[in-house]
Design a protein around this motif. Sequence first.
Motif, PDB file in Angstrom:
ATOM      1  N   SER A  61      -5.777   1.246   5.232  1.00  0.00           N
ATOM      2  CA  SER A  61      -5.308   1.469   6.719  1.00  0.00           C
ATOM      3  C   SER A  61      -6.593   0.984   7.548  1.00  0.00           C
ATOM      4  CB  SER A  61      -4.988   2.992   6.768  1.00  0.00           C
ATOM      5  OG  SER A  61      -4.750   3.093   8.294  1.00  0.00           O
ATOM      6  N   THR A  62      -7.707   1.491   7.137  1.00  0.00           N
ATOM      7  CA  THR A  62      -8.682   1.162   7.879  1.00  0.00           C
ATOM      8  C   THR A  62      -9.021  -0.245   8.245  1.00  0.00           C
ATOM      9  OG1 THR A  62      -9.886   3.160   7.210  1.00  0.00           O
ATOM     10  CG2 THR A  62     -11.209   1.479   8.077  1.00  0.00           C
ATOM     11  N   TRP A  63      -8.834  -1.158   6.830  1.00  0.00           N
ATOM     12  CA  TRP A  63      -9.244  -2.636   6.963  1.00  0.00           C
ATOM     13  C   TRP A  63      -7.865  -3.195   7.705  1.00  0.00           C
ATOM     14  CZ3 TRP A  63     -10.334  -2.124   1.232  1.00  0.00           C
ATOM     15  CH2 TRP A  63     -11.557  -1.671   0.931  1.00  0.00           C
ATOM     16  N   MET A  64      -6.650  -2.637   7.655  1.00  0.00           N
ATOM     17  CA  MET A  64      -5.737  -3.526   8.119  1.00  0.00           C
ATOM     18  C   MET A  64      -5.760  -3.249   9.850  1.00  0.00           C
ATOM     19  SD  MET A  64      -2.438  -3.679   5.769  1.00  0.00           S
ATOM     20  CE  MET A  64      -2.389  -1.992   4.918  1.00  0.00           C
ATOM     21  N   ARG A  65      -5.883  -2.043  10.134  1.00  0.00           N
ATOM     22  CA  ARG A  65      -6.156  -1.728  11.567  1.00  0.00           C
ATOM     23  C   ARG A  65      -7.503  -2.548  12.280  1.00  0.00           C
ATOM     24  NH1 ARG A  65      -3.152   3.573  13.442  1.00  0.00           N
ATOM     25  NH2 ARG A  65      -1.595   3.152  12.204  1.00  0.00           N
ATOM     26  N   THR A  73      -4.123 -11.881   2.183  1.00  0.00           N
ATOM     27  CA  THR A  73      -4.386 -10.272   1.564  1.00  0.00           C
ATOM     28  C   THR A  73      -3.095  -9.553   2.007  1.00  0.00           C
ATOM     29  OG1 THR A  73      -6.584 -10.614   1.211  1.00  0.00           O
ATOM     30  CG2 THR A  73      -5.941  -8.348   1.266  1.00  0.00           C
ATOM     31  N   VAL A  74      -3.035  -9.485   3.152  1.00  0.00           N
ATOM     32  CA  VAL A  74      -2.124  -8.410   3.719  1.00  0.00           C
ATOM     33  C   VAL A  74      -0.605  -8.889   3.434  1.00  0.00           C
ATOM     34  CG1 VAL A  74      -1.064  -7.702   5.932  1.00  0.00           C
ATOM     35  CG2 VAL A  74      -3.484  -8.047   5.909  1.00  0.00           C
ATOM     36  N   PHE A  98       3.945   6.879  -0.926  1.00  0.00           N
ATOM     37  CA  PHE A  98       2.702   6.146  -0.462  1.00  0.00           C
ATOM     38  C   PHE A  98       2.924   4.683  -0.460  1.00  0.00           C
ATOM     39  CE2 PHE A  98       0.884  10.107  -1.162  1.00  0.00           C
ATOM     40  CZ  PHE A  98      -0.207   9.911  -0.359  1.00  0.00           C
ATOM     41  N   ALA A  99       3.898   3.891  -0.978  1.00  0.00           N
ATOM     42  CA  ALA A  99       4.368   2.676  -0.922  1.00  0.00           C
ATOM     43  C   ALA A  99       4.879   2.542   0.458  1.00  0.00           C
ATOM     44  CB  ALA A  99       5.146   1.962  -1.874  1.00  0.00           C
ATOM     45  N   ALA A 100       5.815   3.587   0.969  1.00  0.00           N
ATOM     46  CA  ALA A 100       6.277   3.447   2.363  1.00  0.00           C
ATOM     47  C   ALA A 100       5.263   3.636   3.340  1.00  0.00           C
ATOM     48  CB  ALA A 100       7.356   4.537   2.529  1.00  0.00           C
ATOM     49  N   LEU A 101       4.256   4.531   3.176  1.00  0.00           N
ATOM     50  CA  LEU A 101       3.365   4.924   4.187  1.00  0.00           C
ATOM     51  C   LEU A 101       2.462   3.429   4.295  1.00  0.00           C
ATOM     52  CD1 LEU A 101       1.994   6.898   5.833  1.00  0.00           C
ATOM     53  CD2 LEU A 101       0.504   7.597   4.053  1.00  0.00           C
ATOM     54  N   THR A 102       2.053   3.088   3.138  1.00  0.00           N
ATOM     55  CA  THR A 102       1.026   1.908   3.444  1.00  0.00           C
ATOM     56  C   THR A 102       1.823   0.641   3.850  1.00  0.00           C
ATOM     57  OG1 THR A 102      -0.096   2.772   1.515  1.00  0.00           O
ATOM     58  CG2 THR A 102      -0.840   0.584   2.129  1.00  0.00           C
ATOM     59  N   LEU A 103       3.063   0.421   3.657  1.00  0.00           N
ATOM     60  CA  LEU A 103       3.723  -0.602   4.094  1.00  0.00           C
ATOM     61  C   LEU A 103       4.094  -0.491   5.616  1.00  0.00           C
ATOM     62  CD1 LEU A 103       5.349  -3.175   2.990  1.00  0.00           C
ATOM     63  CD2 LEU A 103       7.383  -2.000   3.032  1.00  0.00           C
ATOM     64  N   ARG A 111       3.566  -6.184  13.653  1.00  0.00           N
ATOM     65  CA  ARG A 111       3.931  -5.841  15.139  1.00  0.00           C
ATOM     66  C   ARG A 111       2.835  -6.408  16.157  1.00  0.00           C
ATOM     67  NH1 ARG A 111       2.816  -1.594  18.323  1.00  0.00           N
ATOM     68  NH2 ARG A 111       2.116  -0.236  16.713  1.00  0.00           N
ATOM     69  N   ILE A 112       1.556  -6.223  15.700  1.00  0.00           N
ATOM     70  CA  ILE A 112       0.675  -6.406  16.725  1.00  0.00           C
ATOM     71  C   ILE A 112       0.291  -7.780  16.768  1.00  0.00           C
ATOM     72  CG2 ILE A 112      -1.773  -5.959  17.139  1.00  0.00           C
ATOM     73  CD1 ILE A 112      -1.095  -3.175  16.849  1.00  0.00           C
TER      74      ILE A 112
END
Length: 285
Positions: A61-65, A73-74, A98-103, A111-112
Amino acid sequence: PAPAAACPPSGATKAALLELKEKNFEIASAEQRNRLAIQLLPCLETADPKIRDGVAFEALSTWMRAKALTTATVLTIGESLERTLAGEKDAGGFRLPFAALTLAEVARADRIEPILTDAARAEMVDLAATSLLRVDDYRGFDAVDGWRHGVAHGADLVLQLGINPKVGPDGVRRLMDAVRSQVAPAGRVSYIFGEPARFARAIVFTYRRNVVDAAYWDGWFKSIADPRPFASWGKAAGSLEGLAKRHNTLSFLNAVAFVSRSLGDDAGRTLAALADKTASQLSGS
Protein backbone atom coordinates in the motif's frame (compact mmCIF):
# COMPACT_ATOMS: atom_id res chain seq x y z
CA PRO A 1 9.39 -11.80 -11.92
CA ALA A 2 6.66 -14.23 -10.90
CA PRO A 3 5.51 -14.07 -7.29
CA ALA A 4 7.66 -16.06 -4.89
CA ALA A 5 6.19 -19.19 -3.36
CA ALA A 6 7.41 -18.65 0.20
CA CYS A 7 7.06 -16.20 3.06
CA PRO A 8 9.43 -14.74 4.07
CA PRO A 9 10.86 -14.56 0.54
CA SER A 10 14.10 -16.38 -0.19
CA GLY A 11 17.02 -14.52 1.32
CA ALA A 12 14.86 -12.60 3.81
CA THR A 13 13.90 -13.20 7.42
CA LYS A 14 11.00 -12.12 9.60
CA ALA A 15 13.39 -9.89 11.54
CA ALA A 16 14.55 -8.22 8.33
CA LEU A 17 10.98 -7.59 7.20
CA LEU A 18 10.05 -6.07 10.55
CA GLU A 19 13.15 -3.90 10.38
CA LEU A 20 12.04 -2.73 6.94
CA LYS A 21 8.72 -1.69 8.47
CA GLU A 22 10.57 0.32 11.11
CA LYS A 23 12.31 2.14 8.25
CA ASN A 24 8.91 3.00 6.69
CA PHE A 25 9.60 0.55 3.84
CA GLU A 26 12.29 2.77 2.37
CA ILE A 27 14.46 0.92 -0.15
CA ALA A 28 16.86 3.04 -2.18
CA SER A 29 17.14 0.61 -5.07
CA ALA A 30 14.08 0.79 -7.31
CA GLU A 31 14.94 -2.61 -8.77
CA GLN A 32 15.12 -4.21 -5.32
CA ARG A 33 11.90 -2.50 -4.21
CA ASN A 34 9.95 -3.71 -7.24
CA ARG A 35 11.31 -7.23 -6.89
CA LEU A 36 10.43 -7.39 -3.19
CA ALA A 37 6.92 -6.05 -3.84
CA ILE A 38 6.13 -9.10 -5.94
CA GLN A 39 7.94 -11.47 -3.61
CA LEU A 40 5.81 -10.27 -0.69
CA LEU A 41 2.54 -11.45 -2.26
CA PRO A 42 2.57 -14.90 -0.56
CA CYS A 43 2.94 -13.10 2.78
CA LEU A 44 -0.59 -11.72 2.34
CA GLU A 45 -1.93 -15.11 3.41
CA THR A 46 0.49 -16.03 6.16
CA ALA A 47 -1.01 -16.66 9.59
CA ASP A 48 1.33 -14.13 11.22
CA PRO A 49 -0.51 -10.77 11.38
CA LYS A 50 2.72 -8.84 11.96
CA ILE A 51 3.93 -9.98 8.56
CA ARG A 52 0.62 -10.32 6.69
CA ASP A 53 -0.96 -7.01 7.67
CA GLY A 54 1.93 -5.10 9.20
CA VAL A 55 4.51 -5.74 6.49
CA ALA A 56 3.11 -7.27 3.30
CA PHE A 57 -0.05 -5.21 2.99
CA GLU A 58 1.38 -2.02 4.47
CA ALA A 59 4.47 -2.17 2.26
CA LEU A 60 2.48 -2.72 -0.93
CA SER A 61 0.00 0.00 0.00
CA THR A 62 2.77 2.44 0.93
CA TRP A 63 4.67 1.86 -2.28
CA MET A 64 1.64 2.02 -4.55
CA ARG A 65 0.31 5.19 -2.93
CA ALA A 66 3.73 6.82 -3.23
CA LYS A 67 3.97 5.70 -6.88
CA ALA A 68 7.21 3.96 -5.91
CA LEU A 69 6.54 0.88 -8.08
CA THR A 70 6.66 0.62 -11.85
CA THR A 71 3.48 0.22 -13.82
CA ALA A 72 4.63 -3.26 -14.84
CA THR A 73 5.03 -4.25 -11.19
CA VAL A 74 1.60 -2.91 -10.22
CA LEU A 75 0.01 -4.78 -13.12
CA THR A 76 1.82 -7.99 -12.14
CA ILE A 77 0.59 -7.56 -8.56
CA GLY A 78 -2.95 -6.97 -9.80
CA GLU A 79 -2.96 -10.01 -12.06
CA SER A 80 -1.65 -12.24 -9.27
CA LEU A 81 -4.21 -10.94 -6.77
CA GLU A 82 -7.06 -11.41 -9.23
CA ARG A 83 -6.10 -15.04 -9.71
CA THR A 84 -6.00 -15.46 -5.94
CA LEU A 85 -9.33 -13.74 -5.36
CA ALA A 86 -11.00 -15.88 -8.02
CA GLY A 87 -9.64 -19.05 -6.43
CA GLU A 88 -10.33 -21.05 -3.32
CA LYS A 89 -10.07 -19.80 0.24
CA ASP A 90 -7.42 -21.14 2.58
CA ALA A 91 -8.08 -22.92 5.87
CA GLY A 92 -7.05 -19.88 7.90
CA GLY A 93 -9.35 -17.56 5.99
CA PHE A 94 -6.71 -14.91 5.25
CA ARG A 95 -6.06 -15.44 1.54
CA LEU A 96 -9.19 -13.97 -0.05
CA PRO A 97 -9.73 -11.01 2.32
CA PHE A 98 -6.17 -9.76 1.91
CA ALA A 99 -6.23 -10.34 -1.83
CA ALA A 100 -9.30 -8.09 -1.99
CA LEU A 101 -7.80 -5.46 0.31
CA THR A 102 -4.54 -5.26 -1.62
CA LEU A 103 -6.32 -5.36 -4.97
CA ALA A 104 -8.19 -2.27 -3.77
CA GLU A 105 -4.81 -0.51 -3.75
CA VAL A 106 -4.26 -1.57 -7.36
CA ALA A 107 -7.74 -0.27 -8.22
CA ARG A 108 -6.93 3.00 -6.43
CA ALA A 109 -3.70 3.37 -8.42
CA ASP A 110 -5.69 2.86 -11.64
CA ARG A 111 -8.31 5.37 -10.51
CA ILE A 112 -5.70 8.06 -9.86
CA GLU A 113 -3.69 7.37 -13.01
CA PRO A 114 -5.29 4.83 -15.38
CA ILE A 115 -3.06 1.85 -16.09
CA LEU A 116 -5.66 -0.81 -16.91
CA THR A 117 -7.32 -1.35 -20.25
CA ASP A 118 -11.10 -0.91 -20.31
CA ALA A 119 -11.48 -4.67 -20.65
CA ALA A 120 -9.16 -5.38 -17.72
CA ARG A 121 -10.99 -2.86 -15.56
CA ALA A 122 -14.34 -4.41 -16.45
CA GLU A 123 -12.98 -7.83 -15.47
CA MET A 124 -11.88 -6.39 -12.13
CA VAL A 125 -15.37 -4.95 -11.56
CA ASP A 126 -16.91 -8.34 -12.27
CA LEU A 127 -14.45 -10.07 -9.94
CA ALA A 128 -15.02 -7.52 -7.16
CA ALA A 129 -18.77 -8.08 -7.33
CA THR A 130 -18.57 -11.85 -7.64
CA SER A 131 -16.06 -12.25 -4.82
CA LEU A 132 -18.08 -10.07 -2.43
CA LEU A 133 -21.23 -12.02 -3.24
CA ARG A 134 -19.57 -15.29 -2.31
CA VAL A 135 -18.09 -14.22 1.03
CA ASP A 136 -19.39 -16.55 3.72
CA ASP A 137 -16.69 -16.15 6.36
CA TYR A 138 -17.76 -13.30 8.62
CA ARG A 139 -14.90 -13.35 11.09
CA GLY A 140 -13.35 -9.96 11.81
CA PHE A 141 -10.62 -9.31 14.34
CA ASP A 142 -8.96 -11.92 16.53
CA ALA A 143 -6.48 -11.01 19.27
CA VAL A 144 -4.05 -13.69 18.08
CA ASP A 145 -4.74 -13.97 14.34
CA GLY A 146 -5.44 -10.32 13.61
CA TRP A 147 -7.86 -9.43 10.80
CA ARG A 148 -9.61 -11.67 8.29
CA HIS A 149 -12.30 -9.18 7.28
CA GLY A 150 -13.76 -10.53 4.06
CA VAL A 151 -16.84 -8.34 3.67
CA ALA A 152 -15.10 -5.11 4.71
CA HIS A 153 -12.08 -5.73 2.49
CA GLY A 154 -14.43 -6.59 -0.36
CA ALA A 155 -16.27 -3.33 0.24
CA ASP A 156 -12.97 -1.45 0.05
CA LEU A 157 -12.37 -2.89 -3.41
CA VAL A 158 -15.92 -1.99 -4.44
CA LEU A 159 -15.37 1.57 -3.22
CA GLN A 160 -12.25 2.14 -5.31
CA LEU A 161 -13.97 0.80 -8.43
CA GLY A 162 -17.29 2.49 -7.73
CA ILE A 163 -15.73 5.96 -7.64
CA ASN A 164 -13.55 5.38 -10.68
CA PRO A 165 -14.83 7.71 -13.43
CA LYS A 166 -14.05 5.04 -16.01
CA VAL A 167 -16.53 2.59 -14.47
CA GLY A 168 -19.92 3.17 -16.08
CA PRO A 169 -23.53 2.68 -14.93
CA ASP A 170 -23.63 -1.07 -15.59
CA GLY A 171 -20.50 -1.63 -13.54
CA VAL A 172 -21.76 0.59 -10.74
CA ARG A 173 -25.05 -1.29 -10.51
CA ARG A 174 -23.18 -4.59 -10.44
CA LEU A 175 -20.99 -3.39 -7.57
CA MET A 176 -23.82 -1.85 -5.58
CA ASP A 177 -25.94 -4.98 -5.90
CA ALA A 178 -23.03 -6.97 -4.48
CA VAL A 179 -22.86 -4.68 -1.45
CA ARG A 180 -26.60 -5.05 -0.95
CA SER A 181 -26.20 -8.82 -0.71
CA GLN A 182 -23.96 -8.46 2.36
CA VAL A 183 -25.68 -5.65 4.27
CA ALA A 184 -27.65 -8.22 6.29
CA PRO A 185 -26.53 -11.76 5.45
CA ALA A 186 -28.72 -14.70 6.35
CA GLY A 187 -28.24 -16.40 9.68
CA ARG A 188 -27.04 -15.09 13.01
CA VAL A 189 -24.26 -12.86 11.73
CA SER A 190 -24.17 -9.64 13.76
CA TYR A 191 -21.64 -7.13 12.52
CA ILE A 192 -19.45 -5.74 15.30
CA PHE A 193 -16.22 -4.88 13.48
CA GLY A 194 -17.27 -1.72 11.63
CA GLU A 195 -18.63 -3.50 8.56
CA PRO A 196 -21.70 -1.22 8.11
CA ALA A 197 -19.45 1.84 7.93
CA ARG A 198 -17.30 0.23 5.24
CA PHE A 199 -20.41 -0.65 3.23
CA ALA A 200 -21.72 2.88 3.74
CA ARG A 201 -18.57 4.50 2.34
CA ALA A 202 -18.82 2.41 -0.81
CA ILE A 203 -22.47 3.40 -1.26
CA VAL A 204 -22.20 7.08 -0.35
CA PHE A 205 -19.20 7.98 -2.47
CA THR A 206 -20.43 5.97 -5.44
CA TYR A 207 -23.87 7.61 -5.13
CA ARG A 208 -22.24 11.04 -5.36
CA ARG A 209 -20.97 10.22 -8.84
CA ASN A 210 -24.59 10.39 -10.03
CA VAL A 211 -24.11 7.80 -12.77
CA VAL A 212 -27.23 5.77 -12.03
CA ASP A 213 -30.70 7.31 -11.75
CA ALA A 214 -32.84 7.94 -8.69
CA ALA A 215 -35.19 5.10 -9.61
CA TYR A 216 -32.34 2.61 -9.19
CA TRP A 217 -31.47 3.95 -5.75
CA ASP A 218 -35.11 4.00 -4.67
CA GLY A 219 -35.39 0.34 -5.60
CA TRP A 220 -32.04 -0.43 -3.98
CA PHE A 221 -33.09 1.02 -0.62
CA LYS A 222 -36.56 -0.50 -0.91
CA SER A 223 -34.94 -3.91 -1.10
CA ILE A 224 -32.91 -3.09 2.02
CA ALA A 225 -36.17 -2.42 3.90
CA ASP A 226 -37.67 -5.78 2.88
CA PRO A 227 -37.98 -8.00 6.00
CA ARG A 228 -38.09 -11.26 4.07
CA PRO A 229 -37.75 -14.12 4.82
CA PHE A 230 -39.72 -12.78 7.80
CA ALA A 231 -43.33 -11.71 7.37
CA SER A 232 -42.58 -8.34 8.97
CA TRP A 233 -39.89 -6.61 10.98
CA GLY A 234 -42.01 -7.20 14.05
CA LYS A 235 -41.95 -10.93 13.37
CA ALA A 236 -38.21 -10.73 12.80
CA ALA A 237 -37.76 -9.62 16.41
CA GLY A 238 -38.86 -13.07 17.53
CA SER A 239 -35.67 -14.86 16.46
CA LEU A 240 -31.91 -14.41 16.70
CA GLU A 241 -31.70 -14.47 12.91
CA GLY A 242 -34.31 -11.73 12.62
CA LEU A 243 -32.68 -9.60 15.30
CA ALA A 244 -29.34 -9.90 13.52
CA LYS A 245 -30.94 -8.85 10.24
CA ARG A 246 -32.55 -5.80 11.83
CA HIS A 247 -29.39 -4.87 13.73
CA ASN A 248 -27.21 -5.07 10.61
CA THR A 249 -29.70 -3.22 8.42
CA LEU A 250 -30.21 -0.37 10.88
CA SER A 251 -26.48 -0.09 11.52
CA PHE A 252 -25.89 0.23 7.79
CA LEU A 253 -28.64 2.80 7.23
CA ASN A 254 -27.47 4.88 10.18
CA ALA A 255 -23.92 4.78 8.83
CA VAL A 256 -25.12 5.90 5.39
CA ALA A 257 -27.04 8.79 6.93
CA PHE A 258 -24.10 9.86 9.10
CA VAL A 259 -21.50 9.76 6.31
CA SER A 260 -23.87 11.46 3.87
CA ARG A 261 -24.70 14.34 6.21
CA SER A 262 -21.05 14.87 7.04
CA LEU A 263 -20.40 15.74 3.39
CA GLY A 264 -22.56 18.85 3.67
CA ASP A 265 -23.70 18.88 0.03
CA ASP A 266 -27.04 18.38 -1.73
CA ALA A 267 -26.24 14.83 -2.77
CA GLY A 268 -25.36 13.95 0.80
CA ARG A 269 -28.54 15.45 2.18
CA THR A 270 -30.66 13.63 -0.40
CA LEU A 271 -29.03 10.30 0.35
CA ALA A 272 -29.26 10.83 4.12
CA ALA A 273 -32.99 11.50 3.80
CA LEU A 274 -33.40 8.32 1.76
CA ALA A 275 -31.51 6.31 4.39
CA ASP A 276 -33.61 7.85 7.19
CA LYS A 277 -36.83 7.08 5.35
CA THR A 278 -35.74 3.49 4.85
CA ALA A 279 -34.75 3.10 8.51
CA SER A 280 -38.16 4.30 9.63
CA GLN A 281 -39.70 1.28 7.90
CA LEU A 282 -37.90 -1.20 10.14
CA SER A 283 -40.08 -0.72 13.19
CA GLY A 284 -43.34 -2.03 11.73
CA SER A 285 -45.15 -4.98 13.28
